[in-house]
Design a protein around this motif. Structure first.
Motif, PDB file in Angstrom:
ATOM      1  N   HIS A 148       0.842  -1.190   0.000  1.00  0.00           N
ATOM      2  CA  HIS A 148       0.000   0.000   0.000  1.00  0.00           C
ATOM      3  C   HIS A 148       0.879   1.243   0.000  1.00  0.00           C
ATOM      4  O   HIS A 148       1.866   1.307   0.738  1.00  0.00           O
ATOM      5  CB  HIS A 148      -0.915   0.027   1.223  1.00  0.00           C
ATOM      6  CG  HIS A 148      -1.959  -1.034   1.191  1.00  0.00           C
ATOM      7  ND1 HIS A 148      -1.719  -2.334   1.564  1.00  0.00           N
ATOM      8  CD2 HIS A 148      -3.253  -0.998   0.798  1.00  0.00           C
ATOM      9  CE1 HIS A 148      -2.821  -3.040   1.426  1.00  0.00           C
ATOM     10  NE2 HIS A 148      -3.770  -2.259   0.954  1.00  0.00           N
ATOM     11  N   ASP A 182      -0.767   7.130   0.149  1.00  0.00           N
ATOM     12  CA  ASP A 182      -2.111   7.673  -0.048  1.00  0.00           C
ATOM     13  C   ASP A 182      -3.189   6.590  -0.052  1.00  0.00           C
ATOM     14  O   ASP A 182      -4.341   6.867  -0.337  1.00  0.00           O
ATOM     15  CB  ASP A 182      -2.176   8.503  -1.326  1.00  0.00           C
ATOM     16  CG  ASP A 182      -1.853   7.707  -2.572  1.00  0.00           C
ATOM     17  OD1 ASP A 182      -1.474   6.517  -2.458  1.00  0.00           O
ATOM     18  OD2 ASP A 182      -1.981   8.270  -3.675  1.00  0.00           O
ATOM     19  N   GLY A 183      -2.812   5.338   0.274  1.00  0.00           N
ATOM     20  CA  GLY A 183      -3.793   4.276   0.431  1.00  0.00           C
ATOM     21  C   GLY A 183      -4.060   3.430  -0.794  1.00  0.00           C
ATOM     22  O   GLY A 183      -4.858   2.507  -0.748  1.00  0.00           O
TER      23      GLY A 183
END
Length: 71
Positions: free
Chosen positions: A27, A30-31
């Motif tokens: 990941h 920023d996700g």
């Protein structure tokens, strides 16, 4: 002439799982999900992004920062 695009490099990405086709999952900050082939669960790697989509990215390992304890 068009300007040549450079692929971004993401550093210190922890590989947290495995996906289909032998790709590992990490990941970004920023996700976004990153699919990386030839990485091992638990390792920390630097990745060069080769494909960017709205919900995910694909990349290749350019450096193993910390190898997995499983490998």
């Amino acid at each position: 002439m068009a300007r040549k695009k450079t692929n971004p490099i993401l550093t210190n990405i922890k590989i947290t799982g495995l996906a289909a086709e032998g790709k590992a999952i990490g990941h970004s900050d920023d996700g976004k999900i990153i699919f990386v082939p030839f990485a091992v669960h638990g390792s920390i790697v630097d990745i060069r992004v080769i494909r960017k989509q709205r919900n995910f990215m694909e990349g290749t390992v350019i450096k193993i920062v910390e190898p997995s304890p499983l490998a």
